[in-house]
Write a protein that holds these residues in place. Sequence first.
Motif, PDB file in Angstrom:
ATOM      1  N   LEU A  15      -3.675 -16.219   6.521  1.00 39.23           N
ATOM      2  CA  LEU A  15      -4.498 -15.019   6.624  1.00 39.23           C
ATOM      3  C   LEU A  15      -3.660 -13.828   6.201  1.00 39.23           C
ATOM      4  O   LEU A  15      -2.492 -13.712   6.592  1.00 39.23           O
ATOM      5  N   LEU A  16      -4.238 -12.961   5.391  1.00 38.49           N
ATOM      6  CA  LEU A  16      -3.551 -11.764   4.918  1.00 38.49           C
ATOM      7  C   LEU A  16      -4.267 -10.537   5.454  1.00 38.49           C
ATOM      8  O   LEU A  16      -5.481 -10.396   5.299  1.00 38.49           O
ATOM      9  N   ILE A  17      -3.491  -9.662   6.070  1.00 36.82           N
ATOM     10  CA  ILE A  17      -4.052  -8.434   6.628  1.00 36.82           C
ATOM     11  C   ILE A  17      -3.209  -7.270   6.135  1.00 36.82           C
ATOM     12  O   ILE A  17      -1.990  -7.280   6.291  1.00 36.82           O
ATOM     13  N   SER A  18      -3.851  -6.292   5.531  1.00 40.66           N
ATOM     14  CA  SER A  18      -3.166  -5.069   5.129  1.00 40.66           C
ATOM     15  C   SER A  18      -3.804  -3.913   5.886  1.00 40.66           C
ATOM     16  O   SER A  18      -4.965  -3.584   5.669  1.00 40.66           O
ATOM     17  N   ILE A  19      -3.033  -3.351   6.789  1.00 45.39           N
ATOM     18  CA  ILE A  19      -3.551  -2.236   7.588  1.00 45.39           C
ATOM     19  C   ILE A  19      -3.366  -0.972   6.768  1.00 45.39           C
ATOM     20  O   ILE A  19      -2.238  -0.567   6.483  1.00 45.39           O
ATOM     21  N   GLN A  20      -4.483  -0.351   6.383  1.00 47.03           N
ATOM     22  CA  GLN A  20      -4.461   0.755   5.436  1.00 47.03           C
ATOM     23  C   GLN A  20      -4.577   2.142   6.063  1.00 47.03           C
ATOM     24  O   GLN A  20      -4.651   3.127   5.348  1.00 47.03           O
ATOM     25  N   TRP A  21      -4.623   2.211   7.382  1.00 39.99           N
ATOM     26  CA  TRP A  21      -4.732   3.514   8.045  1.00 39.99           C
ATOM     27  C   TRP A  21      -4.068   3.415   9.406  1.00 39.99           C
ATOM     28  O   TRP A  21      -3.787   2.334   9.898  1.00 39.99           O
ATOM     29  N   GLU A  22      -3.830   4.589  10.002  1.00 40.38           N
ATOM     30  CA  GLU A  22      -3.219   4.623  11.331  1.00 40.38           C
ATOM     31  C   GLU A  22      -4.177   3.990  12.330  1.00 40.38           C
ATOM     32  O   GLU A  22      -5.377   4.249  12.311  1.00 40.38           O
ATOM     33  N   LEU A  23      -3.641   3.170  13.204  1.00 38.06           N
ATOM     34  CA  LEU A  23      -4.466   2.475  14.180  1.00 38.06           C
ATOM     35  C   LEU A  23      -4.686   3.322  15.424  1.00 38.06           C
ATOM     36  O   LEU A  23      -3.745   3.910  15.945  1.00 38.06           O
ATOM     37  N   ASP A  24      -5.935   3.348  15.872  1.00 36.76           N
ATOM     38  CA  ASP A  24      -6.209   3.913  17.190  1.00 36.76           C
ATOM     39  C   ASP A  24      -6.346   2.734  18.145  1.00 36.76           C
ATOM     40  O   ASP A  24      -6.379   1.572  17.733  1.00 36.76           O
ATOM     41  N   ASP A  25      -6.409   3.013  19.435  1.00 37.79           N
ATOM     42  CA  ASP A  25      -6.422   1.951  20.438  1.00 37.79           C
ATOM     43  C   ASP A  25      -7.596   0.993  20.274  1.00 37.79           C
ATOM     44  O   ASP A  25      -7.431  -0.226  20.337  1.00 37.79           O
ATOM     45  N   LYS A  26      -8.789   1.535  20.038  1.00 34.72           N
ATOM     46  CA  LYS A  26      -9.984   0.688  19.901  1.00 34.72           C
ATOM     47  C   LYS A  26      -9.892  -0.223  18.682  1.00 34.72           C
ATOM     48  O   LYS A  26     -10.227  -1.404  18.752  1.00 34.72           O
ATOM     49  N   THR A  27      -9.447   0.334  17.557  1.00 33.79           N
ATOM     50  CA  THR A  27      -9.325  -0.452  16.334  1.00 33.79           C
ATOM     51  C   THR A  27      -8.289  -1.553  16.510  1.00 33.79           C
ATOM     52  O   THR A  27      -8.486  -2.687  16.070  1.00 33.79           O
ATOM     53  N   ALA A  28      -7.176  -1.233  17.170  1.00 33.25           N
ATOM     54  CA  ALA A  28      -6.123  -2.224  17.407  1.00 33.25           C
ATOM     55  C   ALA A  28      -6.637  -3.372  18.274  1.00 33.25           C
ATOM     56  O   ALA A  28      -6.371  -4.544  17.988  1.00 33.25           O
TER      57      ALA A  28
END
Length: 120
Positions: A15-28
């Motif tokens: 699985l490949l994941i590229s996090i493209q923005w700053e994470l907030d608690d809910k998104t994380a």
Amino acid sequence: MKTSRIPILKLYNNLLISIQWELDDKTAMQFQEDLLKKIHETGATGVVIDLTSVDVIDSFIAKILGDCVNMSKLMGATVVLTGIQPAVAITLIELGIELEDIHTALDLEKGLELLKELED
């Protein structure tokens, strides 16, 4: 407020994941749930989480990432974190957060190579 979902792509048995923005608690937290569900659905044995676009991290997000790694291991998947920015590395050390036994690589390509080595 709608939570943004982080795309999780499957490439062979990884699985490949590229996090493209700053994470907030809910998104994380949503990401953690989505990742574990995707590992279960696909039977993936490798996960690369690319953090190249993440410039800032706090203790909660670091904990969630560490939890993702440990939970993925319990499900039989090896995780490699790639693209950790200098500011993020400094923040993690200054916060006293230790991400023990976590595989890291400089970039996505090296992360995939590391996964291949770990599987052999």
